[in-house]
Design an enzyme around this catalytic site. Structure first.
Site, PDB file in Angstrom:
ATOM      1  N   GLU A 277       0.844  -1.205   0.000  1.00  0.00           N
ATOM      2  CA  GLU A 277       0.000   0.000   0.000  1.00  0.00           C
ATOM      3  C   GLU A 277       0.879   1.256   0.000  1.00  0.00           C
ATOM      4  O   GLU A 277       1.934   1.292   0.632  1.00  0.00           O
ATOM      5  CB  GLU A 277      -0.890  -0.015   1.244  1.00  0.00           C
ATOM      6  CG  GLU A 277      -1.762   1.205   1.407  1.00  0.00           C
ATOM      7  CD  GLU A 277      -2.475   1.247   2.751  1.00  0.00           C
ATOM      8  OE1 GLU A 277      -3.418   2.030   2.902  1.00  0.00           O
ATOM      9  OE2 GLU A 277      -2.062   0.495   3.672  1.00  0.00           O
ATOM     10  N   LYS A 334      -9.865   2.040  -2.811  1.00  0.00           N
ATOM     11  CA  LYS A 334     -10.313   1.567  -1.500  1.00  0.00           C
ATOM     12  C   LYS A 334     -11.665   2.185  -1.170  1.00  0.00           C
ATOM     13  O   LYS A 334     -11.840   3.398  -1.256  1.00  0.00           O
ATOM     14  CB  LYS A 334      -9.278   1.950  -0.438  1.00  0.00           C
ATOM     15  CG  LYS A 334      -9.607   1.467   0.968  1.00  0.00           C
ATOM     16  CD  LYS A 334      -8.520   1.873   1.966  1.00  0.00           C
ATOM     17  CE  LYS A 334      -8.825   1.375   3.369  1.00  0.00           C
ATOM     18  NZ  LYS A 334      -7.792   1.789   4.342  1.00  0.00           N
ATOM     19  N   CYS A 389      -5.378  -2.600   3.172  1.00  0.00           N
ATOM     20  CA  CYS A 389      -5.202  -2.429   4.611  1.00  0.00           C
ATOM     21  C   CYS A 389      -6.393  -2.925   5.411  1.00  0.00           C
ATOM     22  O   CYS A 389      -6.723  -4.106   5.445  1.00  0.00           O
ATOM     23  CB  CYS A 389      -4.870  -0.961   4.906  1.00  0.00           C
ATOM     24  SG  CYS A 389      -4.365  -0.639   6.618  1.00  0.00           S
TER      25      CYS A 389
END
Length: 510
Positions: A277, A334, A389
């Site tokens: 990430e 995301k 994440c």
């Protein structure tokens, strides 16, 4: 004796019980990674149930639940101070407040559970059953209310045990239910013993059975983990190990970028290279020179990496698939963002009353993507479900994919979580997602723990926490969809609500 003198001993006794309840919750938290003290956690939950039985009113039960929850979440979420310590001078003063409000805030779910259990049943086995039902429903609520935060569910104590494959049958809430049932059995064994000596022996036997029975059951129903095929795609995982306080430093950021380029260019013939990430210190855009350098280091093999991008005034935390010459061939944004970490909830309200807006549309924080997305990588790489994440802690984000993928990929920067419990708990939850769905997962983390997780949740290879390096690994094979992957959480939730309704009906008639 005056009224004041009579009240003081009662207050001291109440304070002592509150302290015992906090300690009980803290001990229960030691079942989570990295400690993994499963018997201790089950015993602590059994004591928690005993404290509930001693609480004669709904109000006292609520205070017991609050104290136990505070101790539990203060232990399991102690890593939450780490983000405030990245820049100690500016944010360090917030650390104790962050831990305090996190622990007490999540404890409110257990407060409601203990109060509801006492309201549903007066005592005996019905109170124990009500506690199991109410606590499991509280964990369901914690996973969903205000976008949810199901970190450190009681069931996750089994993440590094032979019982993990049970998650493929009953899911994380089912495993939590099982854990609480085992604690209730231990409590009953101790509570019904005729003497302290017998209680100690019965408790020890019940605790040993509670610890081993799930593992034995799992061996009966767990699928055989498929071995990677000889011709399975070879994939390179890259872990730069950039400390968070150096990651965006103007002098250090190029060092970490070159480190990833060097790892990517090492000898070997991987079909895919994966970076973590926010792997590059630049805003991603088509034709960026950094993408060309990455493609050159990879020999024009595909690369997946995390990076930030903009669209007008909006920012996104994204994953990109790069093809030859660094061309962007696919992108995922995301969608499940961290409240107050990546965006400010209701941030636009300020503009309604003449104050500055903190909305993502006004350039403050990140904007969410449209939702889960499966990317077709082509060839032998198949379909992948990317998770960035925090998204890997939500079972519903995996189950909500538009179609079943061949494997899952988690890109993460766990430097935010410190170097102890946070990254290990994050890995434990990723293992649960793999076991729940019967899908392998590749996990690529900035500072670790990067890992290869097979379709039963077992870790077959990893790059340890705090090390820079890379691994060339074979992509594990998926299993057929698990019972949990087919049914989801709603059958269990429906049964829990029916049980709560039945207990309420019995209590009303009594």
């Amino acid at each position: 004796m005056s009224d004041t003198a009579a009240v003081r001993p009662a207050r001291r006794l109440a304070g002592a019980r509150f302290a015992v309840a906090i300690a009980c919750g803290a001990v229960a938290g030691l079942g989570q990674a990295p400690f993994g003290l499963i018997p201790l956690a089950i015993a602590a939950f059994a004591v928690a149930l005993g404290l509930l039985h001693r609480a004669g009113t709904v109000r006292r039960a609520a205070w017991v639940g609050f104290a136990i929850g505070t101790g539990y979440f203060a232990t399991t979420l102690h890593w939450i101070v780490e983000p405030f310590l990245v820049d100690v001078q500016r944010h360090g003063w917030m650390a104790p407040f962050g831990l305090f409000f996190s622990a007490t805030g999540f404890a409110l779910f257990w407060t409601a559970a203990f109060a509801a259990a006492r309201a549903l049943a007066r005592g005996g086995w019905r109170l124990s059953a009500a506690w199991v039902v109410a606590m499991t429903l509280a964990e369901v609520a914690r996973a969903k209310v205000l976008t949810g935060f199901p970190w450190a569910m009681p069931g996750y104590v089994w993440s590094d045990s032979g019982a993990l494959p049970l998650a493929g049958w009953i899911g994380p809430f089912g495993v939590t239910l099982m854990t609480l049932v085992l604690a209730a059995i231990v409590h009953a064994a101790v509570n019904r013993a005729p003497s302290p000596a017998v209680a100690a022996g019965a408790g020890a036997v019940a605790l040993a059975a509670a610890w081993t029975a799930p593992v034995g059951l799992s061996r009966l129903v767990a699928p055989v983990p498929p071995q990677p095929a000889a011709d399975a795609p070879l994939i390179r995982l890259v872990q730069p190990n950039a400390p968070q306080d150096e990651k965006w430093d103007r002098e250090r950021a190029p060092v970490f970028f070159r480190r990833q380029l060097d790892f990517t260019a090492q000898p070997g013939n991987p079909e895919l290279v994966i970076w973590p990430e926010t792997a590059i210190p630049y805003l991603a855009e088509a034709g960026h020179p950094a993408f060309e350098r990455i493609a050159e280091a990879a020999g024009d093999r595909p690369v997946i990496l995390g990076a930030q991008r903009t669209d007008g005034r909006r920012y996104f935390n994204s994953a990109f698939v790069l093809g030859p010459s660094g061309r962007i061939t696919a992108r995922y944004d995301k969608h499940h963002l961290v409240p107050f970490g990546e965006y400010v909830p209701l941030g636009s309200l300020g503009s309604w009353i003449g104050l500055p807006s903190f909305a993502a549309d006004d350039g403050f924080g990140f904007s969410p993507g449209p939702g889960p997305q499966v990317l077709d990588l082509g060839g032998g790489l198949g379909d992948v479900l990317p998770l960035i994440c925090y998204e890997a802690i939500f079972p519903r984000d995996v189950a909500g994919a538009p179609r079943r993928a061949d494997w899952m990929l988690q890109l993460t920067n766990d430097a935010w979580f410190g170097t102890f419990a946070g990254p290990q708990q994050h890995l434990a939850q990723a293992r649960f997602r793999a076991a729940e769905q019967g899908l392998p997962m590749l996990r690529v983390a900035n500072t670790g723990i990067s890992a290869v997780i097979d379709a039963t949740g077992a870790v077959s290879d990893q790059i340890p926490l705090g090390e820079a390096g890379y691994r060339d690994v074979r992509l594990p094979q998926p299993l057929p969809p698990t019972p949990y992957a087919r049914s989801g959480d709603w059958p269990l939730i429906a049964l829990l609500l029916l049980a709560a309704g039945g207990l309420a009906l019995v209590r009303r008639r009594a």
